[in-house]
Design an enzyme around this catalytic site. Structure first.
Site, PDB file in Angstrom:
ATOM      1  N   TRP A   9      30.664  29.360  37.413  1.00 33.54           N
ATOM      2  CA  TRP A   9      30.470  29.713  38.831  1.00 33.54           C
ATOM      3  C   TRP A   9      31.790  29.912  39.569  1.00 33.54           C
ATOM      4  O   TRP A   9      31.807  30.355  40.715  1.00 33.54           O
ATOM      5  CB  TRP A   9      29.677  28.609  39.545  1.00 33.54           C
ATOM      6  N   LYS A  10      32.900  29.539  38.947  1.00 32.33           N
ATOM      7  CA  LYS A  10      34.210  29.590  39.605  1.00 32.33           C
ATOM      8  C   LYS A  10      34.135  28.847  40.954  1.00 32.33           C
ATOM      9  O   LYS A  10      33.419  27.861  41.036  1.00 32.33           O
ATOM     10  CB  LYS A  10      34.697  31.034  39.750  1.00 32.33           C
ATOM     11  N   HIS A  88      41.288  28.690  31.124  1.00 39.19           N
ATOM     12  CA  HIS A  88      40.763  29.951  31.669  1.00 39.19           C
ATOM     13  C   HIS A  88      41.943  30.780  32.183  1.00 39.19           C
ATOM     14  O   HIS A  88      42.917  30.224  32.702  1.00 39.19           O
ATOM     15  CB  HIS A  88      39.764  29.665  32.795  1.00 39.19           C
ATOM     16  N   GLU A 156      38.266  36.117  26.160  1.00 34.91           N
ATOM     17  CA  GLU A 156      38.136  36.700  27.490  1.00 34.91           C
ATOM     18  C   GLU A 156      39.368  37.549  27.808  1.00 34.91           C
ATOM     19  O   GLU A 156      40.356  37.037  28.359  1.00 34.91           O
ATOM     20  CB  GLU A 156      38.017  35.590  28.546  1.00 34.91           C
ATOM     21  N   GLY A 162      35.885  40.091  35.744  1.00 37.05           N
ATOM     22  CA  GLY A 162      35.605  40.435  37.133  1.00 37.05           C
ATOM     23  C   GLY A 162      35.921  41.870  37.508  1.00 37.05           C
ATOM     24  O   GLY A 162      36.009  42.198  38.686  1.00 37.05           O
ATOM     25  N   SER A 202      32.934  40.436  32.496  1.00 35.63           N
ATOM     26  CA  SER A 202      32.039  41.454  33.070  1.00 35.63           C
ATOM     27  C   SER A 202      30.754  41.690  32.281  1.00 35.63           C
ATOM     28  O   SER A 202      30.303  42.828  32.173  1.00 35.63           O
ATOM     29  CB  SER A 202      32.796  42.772  33.252  1.00 35.63           C
ATOM     30  N   GLY A 223      30.679  34.978  34.351  1.00 34.06           N
ATOM     31  CA  GLY A 223      31.204  34.635  35.676  1.00 34.06           C
ATOM     32  C   GLY A 223      30.312  35.194  36.763  1.00 34.06           C
ATOM     33  O   GLY A 223      29.261  34.634  37.082  1.00 34.06           O
ATOM     34  N   GLY A 224      30.699  36.327  37.318  1.00 29.46           N
ATOM     35  CA  GLY A 224      29.994  36.935  38.455  1.00 29.46           C
ATOM     36  C   GLY A 224      28.473  36.965  38.321  1.00 29.46           C
ATOM     37  O   GLY A 224      27.748  36.576  39.252  1.00 29.46           O
TER      38      GLY A 224
HETATM   39  P1  PGA Z   1      33.135  37.684  34.862  1.00 28.96           P
HETATM   40  O1  PGA Z   1      33.957  36.337  34.580  1.00 28.96           O
HETATM   41  O2  PGA Z   1      31.839  37.585  34.093  1.00 28.96           O
HETATM   42  O3  PGA Z   1      32.927  37.688  36.332  1.00 28.96           O
HETATM   43  O4  PGA Z   1      33.977  38.823  34.382  1.00 28.96           O
HETATM   44  C1  PGA Z   1      33.987  35.760  33.309  1.00 28.96           C
HETATM   45  C2  PGA Z   1      34.892  34.554  33.329  1.00 28.96           C
HETATM   46  O5  PGA Z   1      35.916  34.579  34.035  1.00 28.96           O
HETATM   47  O6  PGA Z   1      34.636  33.555  32.646  1.00 28.96           O
END
Ligand code: PGA
Length: 239
Positions: A9-10, A88, A156, A162, A202, A223-224
């Site tokens: 979720w950041k 990360h 990643e 993102g 992404s 993430g997003g």
């Molecule tokens: P994202 O992020 O799916 O928004 O690209 C992935 C992450 O940073 O773990």
């Protein structure tokens, strides 16, 4: 091997109420899913979220003491957290975490009996194989084969995080083979085959299933798309 879908979720959402609502919507939606789901919310929401496996987004390398602002692996364990994201790219870049710091964190997480999710990956100007090899070699220094088996590696690429530009399946597979070969060099083929490898960057519900169809990809770090319950549930259930 059970597929692992991890939500990162950041630094979202901005209230406890929203966090609980998102968590409960996901919990309801994934109740029958066969994949293992892990939610990594900001630290402060951890005590309020119950009923799905929890992960943390970072950790400090000491058990306790005079480290203002930090959270220890023991504190996370006490909150029934099972997984911890370590290294990360946002922590490497924004918080200036080096491979040496990441190595200390990995050791502390393993010592506490938690499972680290070690993130590795290159930016657009770096040589992929070199970055992967260095991050694994330095990050895993001094960690035994027995402990290394319980580590999860997330590939990643920074340029994919993102940005909406996810890494192609072909390139992801090439990168995963590089990770496996680095782990074989550091440990053995047995260890390299035991370490789960995730892809993150992404991923949304449209392309998640094509990654999961690949034998070498053991799961996803989202993430997003994990901030939208419907979208995340679709990813988990493969629809
Ligand atoms: P994202 O992020 O799916 O928004 O690209 C992935 C992450 O940073 O773990």
């Amino acid at each position: 091997m059970k597929t692992l879908i991890v939500a990162n979720w950041k630094m979202n959402p901005s209230s406890q109420k929203e966090a609980v609502a998102l968590f409960n919507a996901v919990k309801k939606g994934v109740a029958k899913a066969k994949n293992e789901v892990v939610i990594c919310p900001p630290f402060i929401y951890l005590p309020f979220l119950k009923g799905l496996t929890l992960g943390a987004q970072n950790v400090f390398s000491k058990e306790k003491g005079a480290f203002t602002g930090e959270i220890s692996p023991l504190m996370l364990k006490d909150l029934k957290v099972k997984y911890v994201i370590v290294g990360h790219s946002e922590s490497r870049r924004v918080l200036q975490e080096t491979d040496e710091i990441i190595n200390k964190k990995l050791k502390a997480v393993l010592e506490a009996g938690l499972k680290p999710i070690l993130c590795v990956g290159e930016n657009e100007n770096q040589e992929k194989s070199q970055v992967i090899e260095t991050q694994l070699q330095e990050g895993l220094q001094g960690i035994s084969s027995a402990k290394a088996k319980s580590i999860i590696v997330a590939y990643e690429p920074i340029w994919a995080i993102g940005t909406g530009k996810n890494c192609s399946i072909e390139e992801t597979m090439t990168s995963i083979l590089m990770i496996k070969s680095a782990l074989t060099k550091l440990y053995s083929r047995v260890v390299a085959n035991r370490v789960k490898i995730l892809y993150g960057g992404s991923v949304d519900s449209k392309d998640a299933s094509s990654y999961l169809a690949e034998n070498f990809i053991d799961g996803l770090l989202i993430g997003g798309a994990s901030l939208n319950a419907k979208e995340f549930v679709k990813i988990v259930s493969g629809t």
